[in-house]
Design a protein around this motif. Structure first.
Motif, PDB file in Angstrom:
ATOM      1  N   ASP A 208       1.049  -1.406   0.554  1.00  0.00           N
ATOM      2  CA  ASP A 208       0.217  -0.595  -0.051  1.00  0.00           C
ATOM      3  C   ASP A 208       0.621   0.866  -0.209  1.00  0.00           C
ATOM      4  O   ASP A 208       1.820   1.863   0.580  1.00  0.00           O
ATOM      5  CB  ASP A 208      -1.090  -0.324   1.076  1.00  0.00           C
ATOM      6  N   SER A 209       0.587   1.662   0.038  1.00  0.00           N
ATOM      7  CA  SER A 209       1.963   3.340  -0.512  1.00  0.00           C
ATOM      8  C   SER A 209       1.462   4.247   0.368  1.00  0.00           C
ATOM      9  O   SER A 209       2.764   4.533   0.192  1.00  0.00           O
ATOM     10  CB  SER A 209       0.726   4.320  -2.121  1.00  0.00           C
ATOM     11  N   HIS A 210       0.577   4.573   1.036  1.00  0.00           N
ATOM     12  CA  HIS A 210       0.981   4.601   2.242  1.00  0.00           C
ATOM     13  C   HIS A 210       1.591   4.524   3.392  1.00  0.00           C
ATOM     14  O   HIS A 210       1.836   4.391   4.657  1.00  0.00           O
ATOM     15  CB  HIS A 210      -0.451   5.269   3.068  1.00  0.00           C
ATOM     16  N   THR A 211       2.392   3.237   2.935  1.00  0.00           N
ATOM     17  CA  THR A 211       3.187   2.982   3.660  1.00  0.00           C
ATOM     18  C   THR A 211       4.271   3.424   4.742  1.00  0.00           C
ATOM     19  O   THR A 211       4.864   3.260   5.668  1.00  0.00           O
ATOM     20  CB  THR A 211       4.077   1.522   3.461  1.00  0.00           C
ATOM     21  N   THR A 212       4.315   4.613   4.181  1.00  0.00           N
ATOM     22  CA  THR A 212       4.901   6.267   4.557  1.00  0.00           C
ATOM     23  C   THR A 212       4.634   6.494   6.053  1.00  0.00           C
ATOM     24  O   THR A 212       5.419   7.046   6.807  1.00  0.00           O
ATOM     25  CB  THR A 212       5.461   6.863   2.857  1.00  0.00           C
ATOM     26  N   SER A 213       3.746   5.987   6.095  1.00  0.00           N
ATOM     27  CA  SER A 213       2.391   6.300   7.537  1.00  0.00           C
ATOM     28  C   SER A 213       4.416   6.462   9.166  1.00  0.00           C
ATOM     29  O   SER A 213       4.237   6.582   9.419  1.00  0.00           O
ATOM     30  CB  SER A 213       2.094   6.018   7.561  1.00  0.00           C
ATOM     31  N   TYR A 214       4.900   4.911   8.083  1.00  0.00           N
ATOM     32  CA  TYR A 214       5.477   4.444  10.067  1.00  0.00           C
ATOM     33  C   TYR A 214       6.829   5.651  10.243  1.00  0.00           C
ATOM     34  O   TYR A 214       7.154   4.866  11.487  1.00  0.00           O
ATOM     35  CB  TYR A 214       6.034   2.671   9.144  1.00  0.00           C
ATOM     36  N   GLY A 215       7.702   6.116   9.775  1.00  0.00           N
ATOM     37  CA  GLY A 215       8.299   7.185   9.381  1.00  0.00           C
ATOM     38  C   GLY A 215       7.685   7.639  10.443  1.00  0.00           C
ATOM     39  O   GLY A 215       8.504   8.712  11.403  1.00  0.00           O
ATOM     40  N   ALA A 216       6.669   7.560  11.278  1.00  0.00           N
ATOM     41  CA  ALA A 216       6.458   9.105  12.804  1.00  0.00           C
ATOM     42  C   ALA A 216       7.174   8.025  13.562  1.00  0.00           C
ATOM     43  O   ALA A 216       7.795   8.511  14.735  1.00  0.00           O
ATOM     44  CB  ALA A 216       4.706   8.797  12.359  1.00  0.00           C
ATOM     45  N   LEU A 217       7.498   7.153  13.437  1.00  0.00           N
ATOM     46  CA  LEU A 217       7.902   6.078  14.793  1.00  0.00           C
ATOM     47  C   LEU A 217       9.721   6.111  13.855  1.00  0.00           C
ATOM     48  O   LEU A 217      10.111   5.327  14.945  1.00  0.00           O
ATOM     49  CB  LEU A 217       7.315   4.846  14.774  1.00  0.00           C
ATOM     50  N   GLY A 218      10.481   6.677  13.296  1.00  0.00           N
ATOM     51  CA  GLY A 218      11.801   6.138  13.263  1.00  0.00           C
ATOM     52  C   GLY A 218      11.854   5.384  12.109  1.00  0.00           C
ATOM     53  O   GLY A 218      12.555   4.739  12.393  1.00  0.00           O
ATOM     54  N   ALA A 219      10.743   4.336  11.708  1.00  0.00           N
ATOM     55  CA  ALA A 219      11.176   3.098  10.611  1.00  0.00           C
ATOM     56  C   ALA A 219      11.167   4.129   8.797  1.00  0.00           C
ATOM     57  O   ALA A 219      10.808   5.323   9.112  1.00  0.00           O
ATOM     58  CB  ALA A 219       9.878   2.637  11.044  1.00  0.00           C
ATOM     59  N   PHE A 220      11.578   3.369   8.814  1.00  0.00           N
ATOM     60  CA  PHE A 220      11.533   3.047   6.975  1.00  0.00           C
ATOM     61  C   PHE A 220      10.344   2.363   6.072  1.00  0.00           C
ATOM     62  O   PHE A 220      10.807   1.369   6.262  1.00  0.00           O
ATOM     63  CB  PHE A 220      12.866   2.868   5.867  1.00  0.00           C
ATOM     64  N   GLY A 221       9.093   3.285   5.781  1.00  0.00           N
ATOM     65  CA  GLY A 221       8.313   2.408   5.637  1.00  0.00           C
ATOM     66  C   GLY A 221       7.736   2.642   4.231  1.00  0.00           C
ATOM     67  O   GLY A 221       8.212   4.131   3.810  1.00  0.00           O
ATOM     68  N   THR A 222       7.726   1.284   3.273  1.00  0.00           N
ATOM     69  CA  THR A 222       7.920   1.973   2.049  1.00  0.00           C
ATOM     70  C   THR A 222       6.236   1.139   0.771  1.00  0.00           C
ATOM     71  O   THR A 222       6.546  -0.092   1.329  1.00  0.00           O
ATOM     72  CB  THR A 222       9.295   2.446   1.019  1.00  0.00           C
ATOM     73  N   GLY A 223       5.911   2.319   0.187  1.00  0.00           N
ATOM     74  CA  GLY A 223       4.939   0.346  -0.174  1.00  0.00           C
ATOM     75  C   GLY A 223       5.435  -0.429  -1.544  1.00  0.00           C
ATOM     76  O   GLY A 223       6.584   0.457  -2.433  1.00  0.00           O
ATOM     77  N   VAL A 224       4.824  -1.024  -1.725  1.00  0.00           N
ATOM     78  CA  VAL A 224       5.525  -2.166  -3.302  1.00  0.00           C
ATOM     79  C   VAL A 224       4.041  -2.342  -3.876  1.00  0.00           C
ATOM     80  O   VAL A 224       3.197  -2.953  -2.734  1.00  0.00           O
ATOM     81  CB  VAL A 224       6.259  -3.188  -2.657  1.00  0.00           C
ATOM     82  N   GLY A 225       4.816  -3.630  -5.019  1.00  0.00           N
ATOM     83  CA  GLY A 225       3.511  -3.979  -5.811  1.00  0.00           C
ATOM     84  C   GLY A 225       3.482  -4.722  -4.969  1.00  0.00           C
ATOM     85  O   GLY A 225       4.258  -5.905  -4.043  1.00  0.00           O
ATOM     86  N   CYS A 226       2.291  -6.319  -5.444  1.00  0.00           N
ATOM     87  CA  CYS A 226       2.305  -7.568  -4.783  1.00  0.00           C
ATOM     88  C   CYS A 226       2.640  -8.433  -5.458  1.00  0.00           C
ATOM     89  O   CYS A 226       3.503  -9.340  -4.720  1.00  0.00           O
ATOM     90  CB  CYS A 226       0.386  -8.300  -5.422  1.00  0.00           C
ATOM     91  N   THR A 227       3.858  -8.148  -6.604  1.00  0.00           N
ATOM     92  CA  THR A 227       4.765  -8.898  -6.810  1.00  0.00           C
ATOM     93  C   THR A 227       6.064  -8.513  -6.486  1.00  0.00           C
ATOM     94  O   THR A 227       6.465  -9.889  -5.836  1.00  0.00           O
ATOM     95  CB  THR A 227       5.153  -8.450  -8.925  1.00  0.00           C
ATOM     96  N   ASP A 228       6.295  -7.818  -5.872  1.00  0.00           N
ATOM     97  CA  ASP A 228       7.521  -7.745  -4.729  1.00  0.00           C
ATOM     98  C   ASP A 228       6.948  -7.831  -3.905  1.00  0.00           C
ATOM     99  O   ASP A 228       8.156  -8.439  -2.594  1.00  0.00           O
ATOM    100  CB  ASP A 228       7.631  -6.063  -5.219  1.00  0.00           C
ATOM    101  N   PHE A 229       5.890  -7.725  -3.425  1.00  0.00           N
ATOM    102  CA  PHE A 229       5.231  -8.324  -2.081  1.00  0.00           C
ATOM    103  C   PHE A 229       5.268  -9.532  -1.609  1.00  0.00           C
ATOM    104  O   PHE A 229       5.670 -10.391  -1.168  1.00  0.00           O
ATOM    105  CB  PHE A 229       4.174  -8.382  -1.638  1.00  0.00           C
ATOM    106  N   LEU A 230       5.009 -10.493  -2.891  1.00  0.00           N
ATOM    107  CA  LEU A 230       5.609 -11.798  -2.934  1.00  0.00           C
ATOM    108  C   LEU A 230       7.298 -12.606  -2.822  1.00  0.00           C
ATOM    109  O   LEU A 230       7.662 -13.813  -1.864  1.00  0.00           O
ATOM    110  CB  LEU A 230       5.076 -12.388  -4.465  1.00  0.00           C
ATOM    111  N   TYR A 231       7.531 -11.883  -3.591  1.00  0.00           N
ATOM    112  CA  TYR A 231       8.988 -11.916  -3.500  1.00  0.00           C
ATOM    113  C   TYR A 231       9.523 -12.242  -2.213  1.00  0.00           C
ATOM    114  O   TYR A 231      10.275 -13.022  -1.357  1.00  0.00           O
ATOM    115  CB  TYR A 231       9.603 -11.023  -4.398  1.00  0.00           C
ATOM    116  N   ALA A 232       9.614 -10.411  -1.313  1.00  0.00           N
ATOM    117  CA  ALA A 232       9.147 -10.423   0.173  1.00  0.00           C
ATOM    118  C   ALA A 232       8.869 -11.333   0.851  1.00  0.00           C
ATOM    119  O   ALA A 232       9.824 -11.732   1.944  1.00  0.00           O
ATOM    120  CB  ALA A 232       8.811  -8.898   0.328  1.00  0.00           C
ATOM    121  N   MET A 233       7.999 -11.680   0.343  1.00  0.00           N
ATOM    122  CA  MET A 233       7.083 -12.733   1.886  1.00  0.00           C
ATOM    123  C   MET A 233       7.685 -14.397   1.559  1.00  0.00           C
ATOM    124  O   MET A 233       7.536 -14.919   2.287  1.00  0.00           O
ATOM    125  CB  MET A 233       5.588 -12.638   1.254  1.00  0.00           C
TER     126      MET A 233
END
Length: 417
Positions: free
Chosen positions: A120-145
């Motif tokens: 989801d594109s708004h994964t950037t939200s997690y930077g509020a806690l000093g984390a690096f959150g970024t959105g990816v497509g479902c293909t990239d998510f599949l590889y990551a998972m």
């Protein structure tokens, strides 16, 4: 030369001592999140495209149903069933009907210094806690998972030094919409937007989430606020420990640096159909723009502070009879707190329709869809043509205060009118 906050997070995930912009590194991910927008596609690829499908680490994966909840048609119901069954088969944590994905991740999972992929594109939200959150497509998510890893090209970092405090009646949403209006919708393409300075530290973690959430609307790969004691306290309150409290080195390189005096920020409204098409509220309200619907919610707003602001504005008053005022708390925890504080009662007595915890009107698919030529003022994330309904409809973006005041007036206006 030193490293920026974002570079340090990538270096940790890559297991190296130093990274610089445009380097490409293989990284180990700390967490992965997918919602019902695309998880069914990921599941299909998992079963049909992989020779030896497996989940690398089920405890790092979270599935959250939040976009169309509860299901509004048989097609959605089937997608939900596929997601639900896969989660059960693979012992993946699944949330259904408990809130917007990014709010749940912040409440239950995110820690400072982590590298997190979300489908989801708004994964950037997690930077509020000093984390690096970024959105990816479902293909990239599949590889990551399935591998627990991915690759990242190190972005350049834009530094935003925030000074002072926002004036009463001005909100973090006004600030980030102003910034996006200044740098443009492409102003941070594949860059990290880093927020620091006393002004950033004056903001609560929820306020910082507002900033980081919308950085993607300027094209950013991630948005990160320099973590501090408030982050430590937030993590502790949610049963977690803040370990990797990274900060940019004094000699770190930033491709651009901006300074903002928060006391000079004014309430703004973003006009259709682009998120950088912003104007000052004082100018927009002169135009007497009639609205058909007002929405308070989404992963950008919809937290307890936003609901409190809206309730204070509408208390003892009535929503304009020509306006549909829809409210969707960001999570079950927020909803329960709003119930306990009497906020839900106040909003409903004023004429608001309070929805279950989900993306609701912002997503423009299952609740509060607007018709031909209708006008919506929203705390949602986007205002593209057709975002919330018919292609001829118009979406204006503003703060919770402006949305609530406009719901009462029937026109785009501020709470002082």
């Amino acid at each position: 030369m030193g490293m920026t906050l974002g570079e340090k997070i990538i270096a940790r995930a890559a297991g190296v001592d130093f990274v610089k912009p445009n380097d490409i590194h293989t990284v180990t991910l700390d967490r992965m999140m997918s919602n019902d927008g695309t998880t069914h596609l990921t599941v299909d690829m998992y079963h049909n495209k992989l020779k030896n499908p497996k989940i690398a680490d089920k405890d790092k994966v979270v599935f959250i149903m939040d976009h169309n909840v509860p299901a509004e048609n048989p097609k959605t119901a089937e997608a939900h069933k596929k997601m639900r069954d896969f989660a059960i088969e693979n012992d993946i944590k699944l949330y259904e009907g408990q809130g917007v994905c990014h709010q749940i991740m912040m409440e239950d999972y995110v820690c400072p210094g982590e590298l997190i992929f979300g489908a989801d594109s708004h994964t950037t939200s997690y930077g509020a806690l000093g984390a690096f959150g970024t959105g990816v497509g479902c293909t990239d998510f599949l590889y990551a998972m399935t591998t627990g890893t991915s690759w990242v090209m190190v972005p350049e970092t834009i530094r935003f030094n925030l000074h002072g405090k926002l004036r009463e009646g001005v909100y973090p949403r006004d600030l980030i919409l102003t910034i996006i209006g200044d740098i443009g919708a492409n102003g941070a393409n594949y860059k990290i937007m880093e927020f620091a300075g006393d002004g950033a530290h004056n903001l609560s973690v929820d306020d910082r989430m507002v900033l980081c959430n919308l950085t993607v609307e300027a094209g950013a790969k991630a948005g990160i606020v320099e973590p501090d004691e408030k982050v430590v306290e937030y993590c502790k309150a949610h049963g977690r420990e803040a370990v990797h409290m990274f900060k940019s080195d004094e000699d770190a390189h930033f491709c651009e640096v901006y300074d903002y005096d928060l006391s000079k920020i004014e309430p703004v409204v973003v006009r259709p159909d682009f998120v950088d098409n912003f104007a000052l509220l004082k100018d927009v309200k002169k135009e007497k723009i009639a609205i058909d619907e007002a929405f308070l919610g989404s992963c950008n707003n919809g937290r307890i502070d936003d609901l409190r602001v809206a309730a204070e504005i509408v208390k003892g008053k009535q929503v304009d009879p020509k306006v549909r005022f829809i409210v969707a708390p960001a999570s079950k925890a927020v909803y329960i707190q709003a119930l306990e504080e009497g906020i839900i009662t106040t909003l409903m007595e004023a004429g608001a329709m309070v929805m279950n915890c989900n993306c609701s009107v912002c997503w423009g698919s299952c609740q509060g869809v607007i018709g031909e030529n209708e006008v919506l003022i929203s705390t949602g994330t986007r205002n593209f043509k057709g975002r919330a309904g018919a292609p001829s409809s118009k979406v204006y973006l503003a703060s919770a205060a402006t949305v609530a005041a406009s719901a009462l007036s029937g026109y785009i206006t501020g709470p002082e009118d």
